[in-house]
Design an enzyme around this catalytic site. Structure first.
Site, PDB file in Angstrom:
ATOM      1  N   LYS A 190       0.828  -1.212   0.000  1.00 38.71           N
ATOM      2  CA  LYS A 190       0.000   0.000   0.000  1.00 38.71           C
ATOM      3  C   LYS A 190       0.864   1.264   0.000  1.00 38.71           C
ATOM      4  CE  LYS A 190      -3.541  -2.551  -0.380  1.00 38.71           C
ATOM      5  NZ  LYS A 190      -4.525  -3.110   0.515  1.00 38.71           N
TER       6      LYS A 190
HETATM    7  C1  LIG Z   1      -5.581  -4.228   0.779  1.00 30.20           C
HETATM    8  C2  LIG Z   1      -7.036  -3.962   0.806  1.00 30.20           C
HETATM    9  C3  LIG Z   1      -7.825  -4.239   1.928  1.00 30.20           C
HETATM   10  C4  LIG Z   1      -7.299  -4.989   3.093  1.00 30.20           C
HETATM   11  O1  LIG Z   1      -6.254  -4.363   3.733  1.00 30.20           O
HETATM   12  P1  LIG Z   1      -5.450  -5.192   4.844  1.00 30.20           P
HETATM   13  O2  LIG Z   1      -4.719  -4.131   5.589  1.00 30.20           O
HETATM   14  O3  LIG Z   1      -4.575  -6.150   4.131  1.00 30.20           O
HETATM   15  O4  LIG Z   1      -6.478  -5.859   5.688  1.00 30.20           O
HETATM   16  C5  LIG Z   1      -9.141  -3.849   1.933  1.00 30.20           C
HETATM   17  N1  LIG Z   1      -9.692  -3.241   0.862  1.00 30.20           N
HETATM   18  C6  LIG Z   1      -8.987  -2.988  -0.247  1.00 30.20           C
HETATM   19  C7  LIG Z   1      -9.643  -2.294  -1.377  1.00 30.20           C
HETATM   20  C8  LIG Z   1      -7.638  -3.365  -0.324  1.00 30.20           C
HETATM   21  O5  LIG Z   1      -6.950  -3.159  -1.454  1.00 30.20           O
END
Ligand SMILES: *Cc1c(COP(=O)(O)O)cnc(C)c1O
Length: 401
Positions: A190
């Protein structure tokens, strides 16, 4: 085809600052949720300008805790987008509610008009996802929520650092419209990372307190608080809690990553512009949407192939990229296409736009650890593949015959 090393779809940017902060945490004698997590919450809250920020161990955990704290459950419907990661929908199911899909608009984000059509007397909440870091049309979504008395919980997994019409996603300190809760992700790929981790922000003090309590076993006092009060050991369990707290080791990463987030986004924006410039005017592809009055975080660069102008499909395009030493990915397989969700009522509202878009999308590598040279190499590779796989009249004639 080339001697350069493979360009992976993603590589995190971890510097000496992160290494030193984690090392200091290891030496500090406090590893789990403590002073660094408190600092990270304070600094992240200040960055997005939200009065309350609660660190959790994932965005998924943040969504779950928000739904639970808001009392969303059995008999309730929650509207979200089909173009998202599975956990947006899993967490709705975890609290016993029914996920309802509202199709995407031209920009790939949930379409407010489709949300309006999906609202029933059982609807309790809307969960917009800022796809790829492009902000959703929040004004329209907030207006719908106000009109129908619904909660808004933003899945901001891609949107740490995104601004919507001049305000950071998560902002709720100015008395303007704001969502009930906003969940961010610090997963390794991210915009900023703690390895695994998340943050949930809210304008509401009582909701913040409830989410904090639920994220740590439903306990009314956490271990750091007990320690800070010179070993006053007493706590009470007041609800069915979860184990969703973020550790100080992770917050150490977060504190340092947050300081770099704006420069990360600047680099992402610069690289996205390079992709746009190199691929501009090529009729074999459609470039990703931008939001002129907002700040796109450019978490993803999602190219849309015009398959009717190419003699290869998306899978072959990805294979061609791989042969040129370029990693890529697909965001996302629409929710109704996963076998698990296909068997349940989520699939009942048709999402023709998401399903039509899906075979066309490819996410190109886009992250600050790339060099400009690598970005240009990827862009040139894409161009090269498109030029050498143009569908021409001869092919069409052949197929017709
Ligand atoms: C990565 C992601 C999540 C989950 O995030 P985590 O921190 O891995 O739980 C939720 N929604 C979207 C759109 C994502 O890309």
């Amino acid at each position: 085809m080339r001697n350069n090393p493979f360009i992976p779809f993603h590589v995190p940017s971890i510097g000496e600052e992160e290494v030193r902060e984690v090392e200091a945490t290891l030496r500090s004698g406090w590893l789990t949720t403590g002073p660094r997590t408190a600092q990270f919450e304070k600094e992240f809250g200040a960055y997005v300008r939200a009065p309350h920020a609660i660190a959790v161990n994932s965005c998924t955990a943040g969504l779950h805790v928000a739904f639970a704290a808001l009392g969303i459950g059995r008999g309730d419907e929650v509207i979200t987008t089909p173009l998202t990661f599975c956990s947006t929908v899993h967490t709705i199911l975890h609290v016993g509610a029914k996920p309802v899909m509202a199709d995407i608009g031209a920009d790939g984000n949930i379409d407010p008009e489709e949300i309006a059509r999906a609202i029933t007397p059982r609807t309790r909440a809307i969960v917009p996802v800022h796809f790829g870091g492009l902000p959703c049309e929040m004004k329209a979504i907030w207006a719908l929520a106000r009109k129908h008395g619904l909660f808004v919980i933003e899945d901001a997994a891609h949107a740490a650092g995104t601004h919507y019409q001049g305000r950071p996603i998560g902002m709720s300190e100015d008395g303007e419209d704001a969502s009930d809760a906003v969940a961010f992700s610090f997963y390794a790929t991210k915009n900023m990372t703690t390895g695994e981790g998340g943050m949930i922000t809210t304008p509401r003090e009582s909701l913040a307190a409830r989410m904090r309590m639920l994220s740590l076993h439903g306990m009314n006092r956490d271990a750091w608080k007990r320690y800070s009060e010179r070993g006053n050991w007493h706590y009470e369990v007041v609800d069915t809690g979860f184990k969703y707290n973020l550790t100080d080791l992770q917050s150490a990463l977060g504190i340092q990553q947050l300081r770099k987030l704006d420069s990360f986004i600047e680099t992402r924006t610069y690289y996205a512009k390079i992709y746009n410039q190199v691929l501009a005017g090529m009729e074999e592809v459609e470039l990703p949407a931008d939001a002129p009055r907002s700040r796109h975080a450019w978490h993803l660069y999602v190219l849309r192939l015009n398959l009717n102008m190419l003699n290869i499909d998306r899978g072959e395009f990805i294979e061609e990229l791989r042969r040129r030493g370029v990693g890529s990915s697909v965001h996302f397989i629409p929710i109704p296409l996963h076998p698990y969700f296909a068997r349940m009522p989520v699939a009942q509202r048709p999402c023709p736009r998401a399903l039509k878009l899906y075979p066309r999308i490819v996410s190109l590598p886009l992250y600050p650890a790339m060099t400009e040279e690598q970005v240009r190499y990827v862009a040139d590779s894409v161009k090269d593949i498109l030029m050498s796989h143009k569908r021409d009249g001869r092919v069409l004639l052949h197929e017709a015959g």
